[in-house]
Every structure is written in structure tokens, then in C-alpha cells.
Design an enzyme around this catalytic site. Sequence first.
Site, mmCIF file in Angstrom:
data_model
loop_
_atom_site.group_PDB
_atom_site.id
_atom_site.type_symbol
_atom_site.label_atom_id
_atom_site.label_comp_id
_atom_site.label_asym_id
_atom_site.label_seq_id
_atom_site.Cartn_x
_atom_site.Cartn_y
_atom_site.Cartn_z
ATOM 1 N N TRP A 218 -2.569 0.355 7.630
ATOM 2 C CA TRP A 218 -2.628 0.445 6.170
ATOM 3 C C TRP A 218 -1.978 -0.758 5.500
ATOM 4 O O TRP A 218 -2.465 -1.258 4.485
ATOM 5 C CB TRP A 218 -2.000 1.745 5.670
ATOM 6 C CG TRP A 218 -2.764 2.966 6.099
ATOM 7 C CD1 TRP A 218 -2.273 4.054 6.757
ATOM 8 C CD2 TRP A 218 -4.161 3.228 5.904
ATOM 9 N NE1 TRP A 218 -3.280 4.964 6.987
ATOM 10 C CE2 TRP A 218 -4.438 4.490 6.478
ATOM 11 C CE3 TRP A 218 -5.206 2.520 5.311
ATOM 12 C CZ2 TRP A 218 -5.714 5.057 6.471
ATOM 13 C CZ3 TRP A 218 -6.479 3.081 5.300
ATOM 14 C CH2 TRP A 218 -6.714 4.331 5.877
ATOM 15 N N ASP B 130 3.716 1.674 -0.430
ATOM 16 C CA ASP B 130 2.696 2.700 -0.229
ATOM 17 C C ASP B 130 3.426 3.898 0.375
ATOM 18 O O ASP B 130 3.906 3.839 1.502
ATOM 19 C CB ASP B 130 1.630 2.165 0.735
ATOM 20 C CG ASP B 130 0.563 3.208 1.095
ATOM 21 O OD1 ASP B 130 0.687 4.374 0.675
ATOM 22 O OD2 ASP B 130 -0.396 2.838 1.809
ATOM 23 N N LYS C 163 -1.875 14.001 1.102
ATOM 24 C CA LYS C 163 -1.017 14.302 2.248
ATOM 25 C C LYS C 163 0.112 15.253 1.869
ATOM 26 O O LYS C 163 0.331 16.242 2.544
ATOM 27 C CB LYS C 163 -0.468 13.012 2.848
ATOM 28 C CG LYS C 163 -1.475 12.351 3.787
ATOM 29 C CD LYS C 163 -1.873 10.985 3.385
ATOM 30 C CE LYS C 163 -3.081 10.507 4.201
ATOM 31 N NZ LYS C 163 -3.334 9.099 4.050
HETATM 32 C C1 PLP Z 1 -4.018 7.977 4.109
HETATM 33 C C2 PLP Z 1 -3.361 6.693 3.816
HETATM 34 C C3 PLP Z 1 -4.023 5.643 3.162
HETATM 35 C C4 PLP Z 1 -5.476 5.736 2.751
HETATM 36 O O1 PLP Z 1 -5.582 6.515 1.642
HETATM 37 P P1 PLP Z 1 -6.947 6.714 0.804
HETATM 38 O O2 PLP Z 1 -6.511 7.624 -0.278
HETATM 39 O O3 PLP Z 1 -7.950 7.305 1.736
HETATM 40 O O4 PLP Z 1 -7.363 5.376 0.300
HETATM 41 C C5 PLP Z 1 -3.300 4.509 2.862
HETATM 42 N N1 PLP Z 1 -2.001 4.392 3.193
HETATM 43 C C6 PLP Z 1 -1.342 5.373 3.844
HETATM 44 C C7 PLP Z 1 0.089 5.185 4.198
HETATM 45 C C8 PLP Z 1 -2.000 6.541 4.169
HETATM 46 O O5 PLP Z 1 -1.341 7.521 4.819
#
Ligand code: PLP
Length: 360
Positions: free
Chosen positions: A102, A172, A196
Site C-alpha cells: 500500500w 494511511d 476495516k
Molecule cells: C485496504 C487498504 C487500502 C486499500 O483501500 P481501498 O479503500 O480499497 O482503496 C489501502 N491501504 C491500507 C493500509 C489498506 O488496509
Amino acid sequence: MERVYNFSAGPSAINEDVLKKAQEEMLCYGDSGMSVMEMSHRSAVYDSIIKDAEKLLREILSIPDDYAVLFLQGGAWSQFAMVPMNLATKSGKIDLVVTGNWAKKAGEEASKYCKVNIVASSEDKNFNYIPTLDKTKFDKEADYFYICDNNTIYGTKYPEYPETGNVPLVADMSSCICSQEVDVSKFGLIFAGAQKNLGPAGLTIVIVRRDLIGHQMDITPTMFTYAVHEKHNSLFNTPPTYSIYICKLVLEWIKGLGGLKEMEKINKAKAKLLYSAIDESKMFKADVQGSSRSIMNVTFRTGDADLDAAFIKGATSRGLVNIKGYRTIGGMRASIYNAMPMEGVEKLVSYMKQFEVENK
Ligand SMILES: *Cc1c(COP(=O)(O)O)cnc(C)c1O
């Protein structure tokens, strides 16, 4: 059919009381005579829902007043572009640490709009640790310093955050938001997809220091402009109304538990139980060691792909589902987000013990 224990990495389990409350209110929310899904986002009743959601998030995360809270769409992936378009506009350079897929994708996307300096990477060991950072590699002129706090795929998490001085830290937090206490004032911007830890997919939360808003590139699409969403209190156009409503219920649930202090205690207890079982076992081995371990995503394996497959199959038949590791790294991954109850982890641990005895 009975509900299972869902260890999915995302979208993920939602607390059952939250789902029941949503069920109760499905046909008629309060005295509105309609479902939240059917409401105008401009109505007074919806306005109180989105305002409550923001208020709860501010309260739970102790978000200072000089930060805006935005309810957006487009997932973390949109933020990979939106952050540089809005923030990388002074020197046009950013610092970034590659701790997994990511962070890497975020860097690749950002490089379309600015110069990306990779400060460190843990790719040499397949991202199974958080690298120590060499401060001499930090660019003092960087518009921001980017990290992926919890690395969902590999099961790592920053044990402490880099000290970036005047350079805003951007994180993030898609897979760790509201899982433990955090000092928001350390960050320039935090973003997270809700799917999540905070509710259903479709909602992306951005917490951003207000002075960083309003410096976007001329090419920035209207929908990608933080200033537009801040000005309209996340109601510039139709927001993901139902996802925001569920997020509000999730936040009420967290508050009811005693907030992040309590949430963190529960999450640490769940993670400790699972990591201890892995560390004590002769069959299972954790992918990540020491202080880099995530308390949200626990990655482990037997070292034998067939045995892993048998373990996963047996788990599924016991109602412990979605523990298969990410497709490129194999093994197992148990995502034990906020909504995973302790009993789910206890059941997984007792199955691990049984499996080990039966497959010696
Ligand atoms: C799941 C995830 C993503 C991707 O998220 P989307 O909403 O599908 O774009 C990005 N960064 C992290 C840390 C994630 O867990």
C-alpha cells in the site's frame, strides 16, 4: 445459518449490536418514516446523523479543532492521488517509507504529481518489519512525509512515529484507525477507508490540519479538492449517506465500550493471546517479530503450503473464515479488527492447538 467469525482483512466484521441496531432502524429511522438510505442528504434528520458521526469521531480520537474531518468516497486509493494533489505544492517533493504494497502503490501514484524520495524500505525481507529511519535521509523541504501506519497484508505496524519536525506527517490508517489511542496532533493528515474498522465500504475518512487545505494544484478535480469538502462540511455533493450512518453506530459502540483506551486494551489482549499461541507452538511461526507486530493483522504460517491449506480448510469448516494469507505471500492472516470478539480469537487459538496435536 449461524454467523461465523469473520477474520477478513477488508471489508471486515462489524459488531453485531451495530448490525442489529441498523436492522431495527432499517425501515424507519426515528420518526422520519423512512430508511436512512432513502433520505435526502440535505434533510435536517440526515444532517444530525452526519454531524453526530463527526462529533463522535472528534471525541473518540481527541481531534483538535484546527483539524477538519471529511467524509469522502473513493477509498484509500483516491487518497493516494488526492493527498499529493492538495499537499505537494510547495517544493513538489515528498518523503515516503515503503513498508509494503500500500505504501508502494501510494508512492507510485504520488509520483505522477510530485517527486517522491524513498527514505527507507523493508522490501529486502518481504516487508516483515518496520525499518529504522535514518534522519539524514529526510528532506527538510519535503511537502510531507508519508507512511502507511498498519500494513494490512504483512501484519506490521509502526511502534513509534517518525519525528519529522515541521514537515507534516501523513498516514494511511485504513487498517488501524480507532484501534488504539493516537495523538492526532502529530500528523498533518490521516486517512482511512472505513471498511476495516469503522463500517461498510464506500466511506473514506480524512482528518487534515486546516492550514494544509487550500493549496491544491490547478489541475485538481473539484471532487479531489479538500477545500471544497471542508467548505461544504462533506455535503458538497451526495456523500455515502448509509455508510456514514453505520460509521456513526460503530463510533457509538466504541464510545459505549469506554473509547479508545478500552478498545486498545481489548485489541492488545486479543493480539497477545494469538501471538502467544503462535510463539508457543512448534508448528506455527509468526511472519513478524518484535515491536513491528500489528495488533490488527496477524500473519503466520506452518512453512508447508499443504499444511497451511489443510489448516485453513479446517478453520473454515469450524466457522473461522477468511484466514487465508494475501495471495502473493501465502500462509495465514487473521485480521482481528475492533469488531472481532475475544471469543473468536479464543476459538481460533483452540483450533490451532487441536490441529497441531492432530498433525504432528
Ligand atoms: C485496504 C487498504 C487500502 C486499500 O483501500 P481501498 O479503500 O480499497 O482503496 C489501502 N491501504 C491500507 C493500509 C489498506 O488496509
